[in-house]
Design a protein around this motif. Sequence first.
Motif, mmCIF file in Angstrom:
data_model
loop_
_atom_site.group_PDB
_atom_site.id
_atom_site.type_symbol
_atom_site.label_atom_id
_atom_site.label_comp_id
_atom_site.label_asym_id
_atom_site.label_seq_id
_atom_site.Cartn_x
_atom_site.Cartn_y
_atom_site.Cartn_z
ATOM 1 N N GLY A 118 2.663 -2.272 1.241
ATOM 2 C CA GLY A 118 1.335 -1.674 1.401
ATOM 3 C C GLY A 118 1.351 -0.174 1.236
ATOM 4 O O GLY A 118 0.461 0.417 0.597
ATOM 5 N N ARG A 119 2.369 0.489 1.775
ATOM 6 C CA ARG A 119 2.466 1.952 1.656
ATOM 7 C C ARG A 119 2.708 2.370 0.207
ATOM 8 O O ARG A 119 2.204 3.412 -0.240
ATOM 9 C CB ARG A 119 3.590 2.478 2.544
ATOM 10 N N ALA A 120 3.480 1.578 -0.525
ATOM 11 C CA ALA A 120 3.716 1.903 -1.935
ATOM 12 C C ALA A 120 2.404 1.839 -2.722
ATOM 13 O O ALA A 120 2.135 2.705 -3.574
ATOM 14 C CB ALA A 120 4.736 0.937 -2.528
ATOM 15 N N ILE A 121 1.594 0.833 -2.461
ATOM 16 C CA ILE A 121 0.286 0.732 -3.122
ATOM 17 C C ILE A 121 -0.601 1.895 -2.711
ATOM 18 O O ILE A 121 -1.310 2.495 -3.545
ATOM 19 C CB ILE A 121 -0.375 -0.612 -2.787
ATOM 20 N N GLU A 122 -0.550 2.246 -1.438
ATOM 21 C CA GLU A 122 -1.329 3.388 -0.953
ATOM 22 C C GLU A 122 -0.965 4.657 -1.713
ATOM 23 O O GLU A 122 -1.852 5.429 -2.125
ATOM 24 C CB GLU A 122 -1.081 3.570 0.541
ATOM 25 N N GLU A 123 0.323 4.885 -1.927
ATOM 26 C CA GLU A 123 0.755 6.067 -2.683
ATOM 27 C C GLU A 123 0.191 6.050 -4.095
ATOM 28 O O GLU A 123 -0.228 7.086 -4.627
ATOM 29 C CB GLU A 123 2.283 6.113 -2.731
ATOM 30 N N GLY A 124 0.179 4.869 -4.713
ATOM 31 C CA GLY A 124 -0.369 4.758 -6.060
ATOM 32 C C GLY A 124 -1.849 5.066 -6.110
ATOM 33 O O GLY A 124 -2.336 5.714 -7.046
ATOM 34 N N ILE A 125 -2.572 4.608 -5.091
ATOM 35 C CA ILE A 125 -4.013 4.896 -5.029
ATOM 36 C C ILE A 125 -4.250 6.395 -4.917
ATOM 37 O O ILE A 125 -5.120 6.964 -5.606
ATOM 38 C CB ILE A 125 -4.652 4.149 -3.841
ATOM 39 N N TYR A 126 -3.466 7.064 -4.086
ATOM 40 C CA TYR A 126 -3.640 8.504 -3.924
ATOM 41 C C TYR A 126 -3.272 9.278 -5.186
ATOM 42 O O TYR A 126 -3.809 10.362 -5.441
ATOM 43 C CB TYR A 126 -2.820 9.012 -2.738
ATOM 44 N N LEU A 127 -2.355 8.728 -5.985
ATOM 45 C CA LEU A 127 -2.060 9.364 -7.273
ATOM 46 C C LEU A 127 -3.293 9.368 -8.165
ATOM 47 O O LEU A 127 -3.543 10.323 -8.911
ATOM 48 C CB LEU A 127 -0.923 8.615 -7.983
ATOM 49 N N ALA A 128 -4.073 8.288 -8.080
ATOM 50 C CA ALA A 128 -5.272 8.171 -8.914
ATOM 51 C C ALA A 128 -6.460 8.928 -8.321
ATOM 52 O O ALA A 128 -7.237 9.548 -9.053
ATOM 53 C CB ALA A 128 -5.635 6.696 -9.086
ATOM 54 N N ASP A 129 -6.579 8.873 -6.989
ATOM 55 C CA ASP A 129 -7.723 9.518 -6.341
ATOM 56 C C ASP A 129 -7.353 9.892 -4.910
ATOM 57 O O ASP A 129 -7.411 9.050 -4.005
ATOM 58 C CB ASP A 129 -8.940 8.589 -6.331
ATOM 59 N N PRO A 130 -6.978 11.140 -4.677
ATOM 60 C CA PRO A 130 -6.568 11.567 -3.329
ATOM 61 C C PRO A 130 -7.671 11.476 -2.290
ATOM 62 O O PRO A 130 -7.386 11.552 -1.088
ATOM 63 C CB PRO A 130 -6.141 13.032 -3.543
ATOM 64 N N LYS A 181 9.334 -0.498 -5.042
ATOM 65 C CA LYS A 181 8.349 0.481 -4.566
ATOM 66 C C LYS A 181 7.739 1.252 -5.731
ATOM 67 O O LYS A 181 6.514 1.451 -5.793
ATOM 68 C CB LYS A 181 9.015 1.465 -3.599
ATOM 69 N N ASN A 182 8.588 1.689 -6.644
ATOM 70 C CA ASN A 182 8.112 2.454 -7.793
ATOM 71 C C ASN A 182 7.174 1.616 -8.657
ATOM 72 O O ASN A 182 6.119 2.101 -9.098
ATOM 73 C CB ASN A 182 9.300 2.933 -8.621
ATOM 74 N N PHE A 196 -5.562 -10.166 -10.726
ATOM 75 C CA PHE A 196 -4.217 -9.913 -10.212
ATOM 76 C C PHE A 196 -3.366 -9.264 -11.301
ATOM 77 O O PHE A 196 -3.615 -9.434 -12.499
ATOM 78 C CB PHE A 196 -3.558 -11.199 -9.691
ATOM 79 N N PHE A 197 -2.350 -8.515 -10.849
ATOM 80 C CA PHE A 197 -1.559 -7.706 -11.768
ATOM 81 C C PHE A 197 -0.071 -7.829 -11.428
ATOM 82 O O PHE A 197 0.333 -7.485 -10.317
ATOM 83 C CB PHE A 197 -1.971 -6.235 -11.667
ATOM 84 N N PRO A 198 0.741 -8.301 -12.374
ATOM 85 C CA PRO A 198 2.197 -8.257 -12.171
ATOM 86 C C PRO A 198 2.652 -6.808 -12.298
ATOM 87 O O PRO A 198 2.120 -6.041 -13.099
ATOM 88 C CB PRO A 198 2.739 -9.117 -13.308
ATOM 89 N N ILE A 199 3.655 -6.433 -11.525
ATOM 90 C CA ILE A 199 4.015 -5.018 -11.450
ATOM 91 C C ILE A 199 5.230 -4.637 -12.298
ATOM 92 O O ILE A 199 5.544 -3.448 -12.404
ATOM 93 C CB ILE A 199 4.286 -4.597 -9.994
ATOM 94 N N LEU A 200 5.913 -5.614 -12.895
ATOM 95 C CA LEU A 200 7.099 -5.268 -13.687
ATOM 96 C C LEU A 200 6.706 -4.382 -14.873
ATOM 97 O O LEU A 200 5.772 -4.687 -15.607
ATOM 98 C CB LEU A 200 7.798 -6.525 -14.184
ATOM 99 N N ARG A 201 7.463 -3.314 -15.086
ATOM 100 C CA ARG A 201 7.111 -2.337 -16.101
ATOM 101 C C ARG A 201 8.093 -2.314 -17.257
ATOM 102 O O ARG A 201 7.890 -1.612 -18.249
ATOM 103 C CB ARG A 201 7.024 -0.948 -15.453
ATOM 104 N N SER A 202 9.184 -3.058 -17.131
ATOM 105 C CA SER A 202 10.151 -3.142 -18.227
ATOM 106 C C SER A 202 10.989 -4.397 -18.056
ATOM 107 O O SER A 202 11.004 -5.003 -16.985
ATOM 108 C CB SER A 202 11.066 -1.908 -18.243
ATOM 109 N N ILE A 203 11.671 -4.794 -19.113
ATOM 110 C CA ILE A 203 12.550 -5.948 -19.028
ATOM 111 C C ILE A 203 13.744 -5.600 -18.150
ATOM 112 O O ILE A 203 14.387 -4.561 -18.333
ATOM 113 C CB ILE A 203 13.027 -6.364 -20.431
ATOM 114 N N CYS A 204 14.027 -6.470 -17.162
ATOM 115 C CA CYS A 204 15.145 -6.214 -16.261
ATOM 116 C C CYS A 204 15.592 -7.521 -15.635
ATOM 117 O O CYS A 204 14.922 -8.548 -15.767
ATOM 118 C CB CYS A 204 14.749 -5.206 -15.172
#
Length: 384
Positions: free
Chosen positions: A20-32, A361-362, A341-349
């Motif tokens: 939840g905190r990681a998502i919160e950080e992402g939201i603040y990146l978009a709109d503090p 988290k990232n 809904f959105f999968p969060i993977l950003r690269s093949i791993c």
Amino acid sequence: MKVVIAVDSFKGSLSSMEAGRAIEEGIYLADPETEVAVRPLADGGEGTVEALIGGMGAREVTVSVTGPLGDPVDCRYGILERTKTAVIEMAGAAGITFVPADKRNPLYTTTYGVGEVIRDAISKGCRRFIVGIGGSATNDGGAGMLQALGYDFLDQDGKQIARGAAGLADLKTIEDDRVLPELSECTFHVACDVGNGLCGNQGASAVYGPQKGATPSMIRQMDKWLGDYAALAKEKFPNADPDRPGAGAAGGLGFAFLTFTKAGLESGIKIVLEETGLERYIRDADLVVTGEGRLDGQSVMGKAPVGVAALAKKYGKPVIAFAGSVTEDAALCNQFGIDAFFPILRSICTLEEAMEQEQAKNNLRESAGQVFRLIGMRIYRKNQ
């Protein structure tokens, strides 16, 4: 904009509050300027204690108890001081993860440690209990737990029966003269999302015995012993009902709670949503965010994110979800209140790389940031 975040744990990677905190950080990146509330979430199973300790300020307690094989194990549970509520996962004392695959045999695994945890919480003033009973290694009908609480399960010679399902073969008498006096003051909210009765083809032994190491002959024996145990219990406790849905949960632990304590079996997510007071946060929100490690077709079967979505739809709130991975049948979630809904993977791993804590988290933070940039654009255009 007011956003409420209630995300289940990404098991093996992030706790509910960490996600939840990681998502919160992402939201603040978009709109503090966004107003964000992060709330704990669990479905009553693994992770419930951690979620309520981390999200509700519960006091963490660790106690050494008897593990399922009879060896000492450290069990972690939480105490909500304001209501003197103990939050316990039976798997923390009698879980199958304590039993190596080559030692799994439900004839000898015991729930005694679960009773010891309850005793410890009672000694610390708790009289209200939330108990998750998933992930058990046992099939003793809760006899071990009850013995730890002072019930006498006696053989024909008046001696305590052995611990484990095999001990039930010798059970002749159940006595309650030495039961912990404070137990009568206690209430138990038992998180149970299965409807199996105690005995029969859909009972504890037949359905869950094999994963605990039971052979077909063991299953037949244990089923008979549990039936005899239930009949004996009914002689002294008329409300004993082995056919009640959930009585067979956790190898019959559901039956023990229902018969010998003031207990109710409830949906795990329902208990957690009520305990965390999530409804009052959602009522005033503009958007609700939920999610879990893997979103699939099974997510609609009582899993935490869909429980959150159902609550949000009660107030007509839009719901989005983030997940470590999604399957093709996850589209079912759109029919159960999750609007997108959105999968969060950003690269093949590899799976191991995806589950590494900092990586997870990232991925959550950056994915949430991009989604909320889009949301912010739509709001801006709408207001022009």
